[in-house]
Design an enzyme around this catalytic site. Structure first.
Site, PDB file in Angstrom:
ATOM      1  CG  ASP A   1      32.234 -34.629  11.952  1.00  0.00           C
ATOM      2  OD1 ASP A   1      33.310 -35.224  11.762  1.00  0.00           O
ATOM      3  OD2 ASP A   1      31.124 -35.162  11.787  1.00  0.00           O
TER       4      ASP A   1
ATOM      5  CG  ASP B   1      30.056 -31.845   4.143  1.00  0.00           C
ATOM      6  OD1 ASP B   1      30.566 -32.890   4.569  1.00  0.00           O
ATOM      7  OD2 ASP B   1      30.703 -30.800   3.916  1.00  0.00           O
TER       8      ASP B   1
ATOM      9  CG  HIS C   1      34.618 -34.888   2.363  1.00  0.00           C
ATOM     10  ND1 HIS C   1      33.433 -34.537   1.741  1.00  0.00           N
ATOM     11  CD2 HIS C   1      34.625 -34.219   3.540  1.00  0.00           C
ATOM     12  CE1 HIS C   1      32.767 -33.688   2.524  1.00  0.00           C
ATOM     13  NE2 HIS C   1      33.464 -33.480   3.618  1.00  0.00           N
TER      14      HIS C   1
ATOM     15  CG  HIS D   1      -1.709  -1.195   1.467  1.00  0.00           C
ATOM     16  ND1 HIS D   1      -1.245  -2.213   2.271  1.00  0.00           N
ATOM     17  CD2 HIS D   1      -2.917  -1.612   1.010  1.00  0.00           C
ATOM     18  CE1 HIS D   1      -2.129  -3.201   2.313  1.00  0.00           C
ATOM     19  NE2 HIS D   1      -3.156  -2.873   1.552  1.00  0.00           N
TER      20      HIS D   1
ATOM     21  CG  HIS E   1      32.748 -35.318   7.939  1.00  0.00           C
ATOM     22  ND1 HIS E   1      33.259 -34.220   8.590  1.00  0.00           N
ATOM     23  CD2 HIS E   1      32.496 -34.895   6.667  1.00  0.00           C
ATOM     24  CE1 HIS E   1      33.285 -33.185   7.769  1.00  0.00           C
ATOM     25  NE2 HIS E   1      32.835 -33.570   6.595  1.00  0.00           N
TER      26      HIS E   1
END
Ligand code: FES
Ligand SMILES: [Fe+2]
Length: 442
Positions: free
Chosen positions: A205, A357, A213, A103, A208
């Site tokens: 982490d 990931d 990977h 508006h 991992h």
């Protein structure tokens, strides 16, 4: 009030999976975690002149971050006070004022309502415009060009909130004499997972990497001999992990290597700026800029991949990632370009590491649709009882190995303290007691 002790037990390394799925817990997080913490808003390089603005989110709340005429930066909820439409719908730009498209209410750069269409005819001149500006972010702090904001008037100062994590943040933010800048534009995408999977992984982490990977490394490195050497390096390289105030970081320590994963141009540039980098923060800090980092709750970066991001929560099962590539402000175009393309290849929606990931996080979230799956406690006990203080003179709580989950436990401890509704003062007190106990038992 939720019984948080049923949900996480950081001292025993136990996590109840419902914290990743429960809508009620999620709503409590918006209130107790996100509305009380310091959240990343924008970087100086995104706001080059008066009137420059960018959109940001504080959890699910859209905010506008705006460079004022006096050079300061203000932030306010991007919500028109008439019927709640976004005041500004562009991602970024330069503005003299913001006019709501519904508006036509108009706000100035400071977020004050300055114009209401048909004020005389429709409102009989009875509206007090000074009452109807959008909600301001009451505290905005500039840390070396990084703007953070909090809604909480009682939150500690940003420095206090950051604590010893300042060492790791500055290893990235304060690395070069000429500073860093963000490559223009954010990359934004959605991942169907809870925000804590991403924030925790970047806090804690390194573990991992050798498993998750491998597929990326196989795709990148053809020579099986080099591949085997890289794998061996991951298993044997020394490293450290830091935890404090809910923040976390981990890094490999390879003496005398200034890490980069971008390519030869950046490597050569880094080598030429070694003295400058060491002078700014010391050799140890320079070499520690080789890993993963999260400032609680949801601002993360990877030093050597030159990517930083916010994990904006979107319900218990979804995040919107906003990622930026950071480059040395003073580096020539070839170097910046090499970094940019390398970051796109490694960490972006189609990046070879990023997709590994995201795959893990979405899979877990899928598994947690199961009734029984949501009842089975998770193990976050790696390194429990082996935490050390001040390894190698590094500031704060640092372990002698990067393969540990100390920082994850620290993150869930801060999460639990906030979710319990404790005041900041109570949390500080508890933290002091916990540290004393640790010194006693060490
Ligand atoms: S909602 Fe913005 S002017 Fe009506
Ligand atoms: Fe990863």
């Amino acid at each position: 009030m939720l019984d948080v002790s049923e949900l996480v037990q950081p001292e025993n390394g136990l996590i109840h999976p419902s914290i990743y799925t429960d809508p009620e817990i999620y709503q409590a997080e918006l209130e107790q975690v996100f509305a009380r913490s310091w959240l990343f808003l924008a970087h100086d390089s995104q706001l080059p002149k008066p009137g420059s603005f960018v959109q940001a989110y504080m959890a699910e709340d859209p905010v506008l971050v705006v460079r004022q005429r006096d050079g300061s930066v203000k932030a306010f909820l991007n919500q028109c006070r008439h019927r709640g439409m976004r005041i500004c719908r562009s991602d970024e730009g330069v503005a003299r004022a913001f006019t709501c498209t519904y508006h036509g209410w108009a706000y100035n750069l400071a977020g004050e309502l300055v114009n209401v269409p048909m004020q005389e005819r429709a409102y009989h001149n009875e509206i007090d415009k000074s009452n109807w500006g959008p909600r301001r972010v009451p505290r905005v702090h500039n840390h070396k060009g990084f703007y953070f904001g909090t809604w909480d008037e009682d939150a500690p100062s940003f420095e206090e909130y950051l604590g010893d994590m300042v060492w790791k943040l500055d290893a990235m933010a304060d690395r070069y004499d000429e500073g860093i800048s963000l490559v223009p534009g954010a990359t934004k995408w959605v991942i169907d997972c809870n925000w804590k999977f991403a924030a925790e992984q970047f806090a804690s982490d390194m573990y991992h990497v050798p498993s998750s990977h491998t597929s990326a490394l196989v795709a990148l490195v053809e020579d099986p001999q080099i591949l085997a050497e890289l794998h061996e390096l991951n298993l044997t390289v020394p490293g450290r992990q830091f935890s404090g105030n809910g923040h976390g970081a981990g890094f490999a320590l390879r003496p005398d290597i200034l890490p980069s994963q971008s390519g030869p141009e950046f490597d050569a540039w880094l080598d030429a700026h070694r003295e400058e980098i060491y002078r700014r923060g010391g050799e140890q800090r320079a070499l520690a800029a080789n890993g993963h980092n999260t400032v609680f709750p949801n601002f993360s970066w990877l030093d050597i991949n030159n990517t930083m991001r916010v994990w904006h929560p979107r319900g218990p099962g979804q995040i919107e990632v906003w990622a930026w590539t950071f480059v040395p402000q003073g580096a020539p175009e070839e170097v910046r370009n090499e970094i940019r393309t390398s970051t796109i290849r490694s960490f972006s929606p189609a990046g070879v590491f990023e997709t590994d990931d995201g795959e893990n996080w979405t899979e877990i979230q899928q598994v947690l649709r199961g009734h029984m799956a949501r009842k089975s406690l998770f193990n976050a006990q790696m390194g429990l009882g082996h935490e050390k203080q001040g390894t190698d003179g590094m500031p704060g709580r640092v372990t002698d190995d990067m393969y540990t989950e100390m920082a994850a436990r620290g993150m869930y401890q801060r999460w639990a303290d906030l979710m319990s509704g404790l005041s900041w003062q109570q949390i500080a007190e508890l933290d002091r007691n916990r540290q004393q106990q640790e010194v006693h038992t060490a």
